[in-house]
Design a protein around this motif. Structure first.
Motif, mmCIF file in Angstrom:
data_model
loop_
_atom_site.group_PDB
_atom_site.id
_atom_site.type_symbol
_atom_site.label_atom_id
_atom_site.label_comp_id
_atom_site.label_asym_id
_atom_site.label_seq_id
_atom_site.Cartn_x
_atom_site.Cartn_y
_atom_site.Cartn_z
ATOM 1 N N HIS A 155 0.845 -1.193 0.000
ATOM 2 C CA HIS A 155 0.000 0.000 0.000
ATOM 3 C C HIS A 155 0.880 1.244 0.000
ATOM 4 C CE1 HIS A 155 1.081 -0.429 4.231
ATOM 5 N NE2 HIS A 155 0.858 0.875 4.354
ATOM 6 N N ASP A 157 1.028 5.062 1.907
ATOM 7 C CA ASP A 157 0.430 5.753 3.053
ATOM 8 C C ASP A 157 -0.417 6.952 2.622
ATOM 9 O OD1 ASP A 157 1.494 3.938 4.828
ATOM 10 O OD2 ASP A 157 3.233 5.180 5.341
ATOM 11 N N HIS A 242 4.754 -0.111 0.109
ATOM 12 C CA HIS A 242 5.447 -0.927 1.114
ATOM 13 C C HIS A 242 4.474 -1.924 1.725
ATOM 14 C CE1 HIS A 242 3.789 2.520 3.281
ATOM 15 N NE2 HIS A 242 3.773 1.767 4.366
HETATM 16 FE FE FE2 Z 1 2.055 2.017 5.709
#
Ligand code: FE2
Length: 280
Positions: A155, A157, A242
């Protein structure tokens, strides 16, 4: 206290915007890591002695309550369980070994975490990266429990925290050694130059949903593991893909993470922690 990191500021800046992440070994002392872990022990012990446990349990089966508990966690210290911690008869393990994370306002609501989060060197690090007026938007203590610490899918952030300018930055601190076996971070170097795939949105009725912005698949083959020692900080660009794998080992992998933005970039309505309160 050392406020400036050892490298030349320009090196840090260039490296971060080339790769999408930085690894800063020994950013936090071993004593400070222990201090945060001990404080979390105390918070969890206090939590165990309250009747919140049952309300948390019910959140697993009631979506509305689940959303409500999640939304309220924006301004509180709330406790979230690993899904694999439950069997048909309830919790399979002691609560201390069953939590996924504690979040999202440790930085504001607990004195020990507050001290840690607002130490000047974190502000200086952010300023070195071009964030002149950094604001901590959320903080999370992540347990990645032995054996049941679940996988976190790839994903970005920025899906979860939006600005009108520069992206959110994550400062992730290993409180214990992070290894392949206990579920270290994986990143796709340079992947922050690709578009944002999804946006997590809070609607006017306080429901939450994901909007798809781009369907380009992540280059999973390009992902590399970041095995780091206790005390290492990993700084993540908001667009950097990540993930982490399930913890299959008998060793936990505790980490503490903060997400920061630059005040001048705003924090628009629709962010899950802000909603549509125009006075926020
Ligand atoms: Fe994250």
């Amino acid at each position: 206290m050392q406020y400036r990191y050892k490298q030349d500021d320009r090196d840090l800046f260039d490296q971060f915007f080339r790769d999408g992440y930085l690894i800063l070994p020994d950013f936090v002392t071993s004593d400070d890591c222990d201090c945060l872990m001990m404080r979390m022990d105390e918070l969890v012990d206090a939590f165990v002695r309250t009747d919140q446990v049952t309300s948390v349990f019910s959140t697993l089966t009631h979506d509305h309550m689940k959303d409500k508990y999640f939304l309220e966690s924006a301004d509180n210290i709330y406790y979230f369980f690993e899904k694999d911690a439950f069997g048909e008869g309830g919790l399979l393990y002691p609560i201390q070994d069953s939590l996924n994370k504690v979040s999202h306002a440790l930085h504001d609501k607990d004195l020990v975490f507050n001290d840690f989060c607002y130490q000047p060197r974190i502000k200086v690090l952010m300023q070195d990266l071009g964030y002149s007026d950094p604001v901590i938007r959320q903080s999370m203590y992540i347990f990645k429990q032995a054996r049941i610490g679940g996988e976190v899918a790839m994903h970005q952030d920025s899906t979860f925290l939006h600005t009108n300018g520069k992206p959110v930055i994550g400062v992730w601190v290993a409180l214990e050694d992070a290894t392949l076996d206990n579920g270290c971070l994986w990143v796709i170097p340079g992947g922050h130059t690709e578009p944002l795939r999804q946006k997590f949105v809070r609607h006017r009725d306080d429901t939450l949903s994901f909007a798809t912005l781009d369907i380009t698949p992540y280059n999973q083959d390009g992902a590399i593991p970041l095995e780091v020692k206790k005390g290492t900080a990993v700084v993540l660009h908001g667009l950097l893909p990540h993930s982490s794998k399930q913890n299959t080992s008998g060793q936990s992998r505790h980490a503490f993470t903060m997400h920061l933005t630059d005040r001048q970039d705003g924090f628009p309505v629709g962010n899950w922690m802000r909603g549509y309160d125009d006075n926020a």
